[in-house]
Design an enzyme around this catalytic site. Structure first.
Site, PDB file in Angstrom:
ATOM      1  N   GLN A 189      -2.713 -12.522   7.586  1.00 20.21           N
ATOM      2  CA  GLN A 189      -2.899 -12.173   6.166  1.00 20.21           C
ATOM      3  C   GLN A 189      -2.164 -13.166   5.272  1.00 20.21           C
ATOM      4  O   GLN A 189      -2.714 -13.674   4.287  1.00 20.21           O
ATOM      5  CB  GLN A 189      -2.384 -10.751   5.918  1.00 20.21           C
ATOM      6  CG  GLN A 189      -2.232 -10.385   4.453  1.00 20.21           C
ATOM      7  CD  GLN A 189      -1.863  -8.927   4.248  1.00 20.21           C
ATOM      8  OE1 GLN A 189      -2.711  -8.064   4.337  1.00 20.21           O
ATOM      9  NE2 GLN A 189      -0.598  -8.648   3.955  1.00 20.21           N
ATOM     10  N   MET A 211       0.841  -1.191   0.000  1.00 23.56           N
ATOM     11  CA  MET A 211       0.000   0.000   0.000  1.00 23.56           C
ATOM     12  C   MET A 211       0.887   1.256   0.000  1.00 23.56           C
ATOM     13  O   MET A 211       0.424   2.351   0.312  1.00 23.56           O
ATOM     14  CB  MET A 211      -0.924  -0.001   1.218  1.00 23.56           C
ATOM     15  CG  MET A 211      -1.874  -1.199   1.200  1.00 23.56           C
ATOM     16  SD  MET A 211      -3.388  -0.936   2.146  1.00 23.56           S
ATOM     17  CE  MET A 211      -2.732  -0.605   3.757  1.00 23.56           C
ATOM     18  N   ARG A 224       2.803   2.160   9.798  1.00 18.40           N
ATOM     19  CA  ARG A 224       2.057   2.884  10.842  1.00 18.40           C
ATOM     20  C   ARG A 224       2.956   3.377  11.969  1.00 18.40           C
ATOM     21  O   ARG A 224       2.521   4.197  12.783  1.00 18.40           O
ATOM     22  CB  ARG A 224       0.912   2.023  11.377  1.00 18.40           C
ATOM     23  CG  ARG A 224      -0.195   1.869  10.330  1.00 18.40           C
ATOM     24  CD  ARG A 224      -1.437   1.200  10.853  1.00 18.40           C
ATOM     25  NE  ARG A 224      -2.548   1.309   9.919  1.00 18.40           N
ATOM     26  CZ  ARG A 224      -2.929   0.351   9.064  1.00 18.40           C
ATOM     27  NH1 ARG A 224      -2.265  -0.785   9.001  1.00 18.40           N
ATOM     28  NH2 ARG A 224      -3.954   0.541   8.257  1.00 18.40           N
ATOM     29  N   HIS A 256       8.969   1.019   3.677  1.00 19.95           N
ATOM     30  CA  HIS A 256      10.103   1.035   4.612  1.00 19.95           C
ATOM     31  C   HIS A 256      11.001  -0.149   4.255  1.00 19.95           C
ATOM     32  O   HIS A 256      10.706  -0.916   3.326  1.00 19.95           O
ATOM     33  CB  HIS A 256       9.611   0.967   6.062  1.00 19.95           C
ATOM     34  CG  HIS A 256       8.650  -0.160   6.317  1.00 19.95           C
ATOM     35  ND1 HIS A 256       9.034  -1.482   6.312  1.00 19.95           N
ATOM     36  CD2 HIS A 256       7.308  -0.152   6.556  1.00 19.95           C
ATOM     37  CE1 HIS A 256       7.980  -2.239   6.563  1.00 19.95           C
ATOM     38  NE2 HIS A 256       6.915  -1.458   6.696  1.00 19.95           N
ATOM     39  N   GLU A 257      12.080  -0.289   5.033  1.00 15.27           N
ATOM     40  CA  GLU A 257      13.080  -1.306   4.704  1.00 15.27           C
ATOM     41  C   GLU A 257      12.469  -2.721   4.672  1.00 15.27           C
ATOM     42  O   GLU A 257      12.914  -3.562   3.896  1.00 15.27           O
ATOM     43  CB  GLU A 257      14.240  -1.206   5.712  1.00 15.27           C
ATOM     44  CG  GLU A 257      15.430  -2.099   5.433  1.00 15.27           C
ATOM     45  CD  GLU A 257      16.125  -1.859   4.076  1.00 15.27           C
ATOM     46  OE1 GLU A 257      16.057  -0.732   3.541  1.00 15.27           O
ATOM     47  OE2 GLU A 257      16.717  -2.833   3.555  1.00 15.27           O
ATOM     48  N   GLY A 258      11.446  -2.951   5.460  1.00 13.11           N
ATOM     49  CA  GLY A 258      10.781  -4.270   5.445  1.00 13.11           C
ATOM     50  C   GLY A 258      10.234  -4.587   4.061  1.00 13.11           C
ATOM     51  O   GLY A 258      10.452  -5.677   3.521  1.00 13.11           O
ATOM     52  N   HIS A 259       9.532  -3.608   3.464  1.00 18.81           N
ATOM     53  CA  HIS A 259       9.019  -3.806   2.097  1.00 18.81           C
ATOM     54  C   HIS A 259      10.183  -4.015   1.118  1.00 18.81           C
ATOM     55  O   HIS A 259      10.090  -4.818   0.188  1.00 18.81           O
ATOM     56  CB  HIS A 259       8.273  -2.563   1.599  1.00 18.81           C
ATOM     57  CG  HIS A 259       7.014  -2.249   2.318  1.00 18.81           C
ATOM     58  ND1 HIS A 259       6.878  -1.156   3.127  1.00 18.81           N
ATOM     59  CD2 HIS A 259       5.813  -2.874   2.319  1.00 18.81           C
ATOM     60  CE1 HIS A 259       5.640  -1.103   3.596  1.00 18.81           C
ATOM     61  NE2 HIS A 259       4.977  -2.132   3.135  1.00 18.81           N
TER      62      HIS A 259
HETATM   63  O1  PAF Z   1      -0.106  -5.894   3.486  1.00 17.41           O
HETATM   64  C1  PAF Z   1      -0.519  -4.942   2.806  1.00 17.41           C
HETATM   65  O2  PAF Z   1       0.151  -3.920   2.624  1.00 17.41           O
HETATM   66  C2  PAF Z   1      -1.903  -5.028   2.178  1.00 17.41           C
HETATM   67  O3  PAF Z   1      -2.794  -5.675   3.025  1.00 17.41           O
HETATM   68  C3  PAF Z   1      -1.910  -5.656   0.767  1.00 17.41           C
HETATM   69  C4  PAF Z   1      -1.481  -7.109   0.828  1.00 17.41           C
HETATM   70  C5  PAF Z   1      -0.991  -4.874  -0.136  1.00 17.41           C
HETATM   71  C6  PAF Z   1      -3.319  -5.609   0.189  1.00 17.41           C
HETATM   72  O4  PAF Z   1      -3.790  -4.315   0.074  1.00 17.41           O
END
Ligand code: PAF
Length: 282
Positions: free
Chosen positions: A154, A26, A188, A30-33
């Protein structure tokens, strides 16, 4: 790195690409992504394909009183970071592109998985997640998709969705990346004041401590969860849950539980809700 905002432009970029590794996000990266992106990049290199990040703040997964409007949109900065990590393609549609009409068909995961823990406190959250992820999978048709284990529930729900719908996608879950003090990286965290940021690590410390006690005593640990919850509340947190569940299906552990476990927690410090988890492998 190419950046596309429309499905038409996405299709043009994907024509003739044999292997696609996707990191759905979304944004506000950050570094995790970026570690997820590194993994996507390696996979795509290995298979002579491309790595893709999607950036879309998905209204469907936010409750009416949640932070959809104030969720930071930082596309330019996100793209600069992604480009440095070998991302080949960014798909950043706006709402009218992904939801040109009200999304009345939805993917609703089973209540035993989706109405517990996060789903109990955020009704409809996993339907929103599954619906958008299914749409992204259907548009991009990746061979692999990479998610973080911080969003443990998730990840499990998406894995099971892919299995039940026979989607030919390899779902990879990567370990949570933490700040030096142990706080799980999260978009967040940016909402936290300086004082809250200092306190935020208490959530991790509490579940880490809990996990160590549970492991050492090899006990079911329900009382230990309640004690941790009480301590956190005493320290000023509003705790949604601290639960000890089976890794396999997230059902609650009982005194006779077998297999590997996971402690999952969600709590609010000030106005910011944080989640975290630790796996306990025997
Ligand atoms: O983990 C997230 O950032 C969101 O839930 C995702 C998987 C991109 C779906 O909108």
């Amino acid at each position: 790195m190419k950046i596309v905002h429309t499905i038409k432009a996405l299709n043009e970029q994907l024509a003739d690409v044999k292997y696609k590794a996707l990191v759905p996000t979304m944004g506000n990266l950050h570094e995790g992504h970026l570690r997820l992106m590194d993994a996507a990049h390696s996979k795509s290199q290995l298979h002579k394909g491309i790595s893709i990040a999607s950036i879309f703040v998905n209204r469907l997964q936010f409750g009416p009183h949640e932070d959809f409007d104030r969720y930071p949109r930082t596309l330019e900065n996100d793209c600069a970071l992604l480009a440095k990590r070998g991302c080949d393609l960014v798909f950043a549609p706006d709402e009218s592109e992904l939801y040109p009409e009200p999304q009345t068909y939805k993917v609703s995961p089973p209540p035993d998985l989706a109405d517990i823990l996060e789903g109990h406190f955020r009704p409809g959250f996993f339907t929103g997640v599954c619906t958008v992820v299914m749409k992204l999978f259907s548009l991009i048709q990746p061979q692999s998709a990479i998610f973080g284990k911080k969003d443990y529930q998730q990840l499990m729900i998406i894995k099971k969705m892919v299995k039940q719908f026979n989607l030919p996608i390899d779902i990879l879950g990567l370990d949570t990346l933490r700040a030096d003090d142990g706080l799980a990286l999260s978009s967040r965290n940016g909402y936290l004041s300086i004082e809250e940021r200092l306190k935020a690590v208490e959530l991790y410390q509490s579940i880490q401590n809990l996990a160590q006690l549970i492991k050492a005593r090899a006990t079911h640990g329900i009382e230990l969860c309640q004690e941790s919850e009480k301590k956190l509340k005493g320290a000023g947190w509003a705790v949604d849950y601290i639960s000890l569940c089976h890794q396999s299906d997230l059902s609650l552990c009982t005194p006779s539980s077998k297999g590997n476990w996971v402690v999952l927690a969600a709590a609010k410090i000030g106005k910011t809700r944080l989640i975290d988890n630790i796996e306990i492998n025997f």
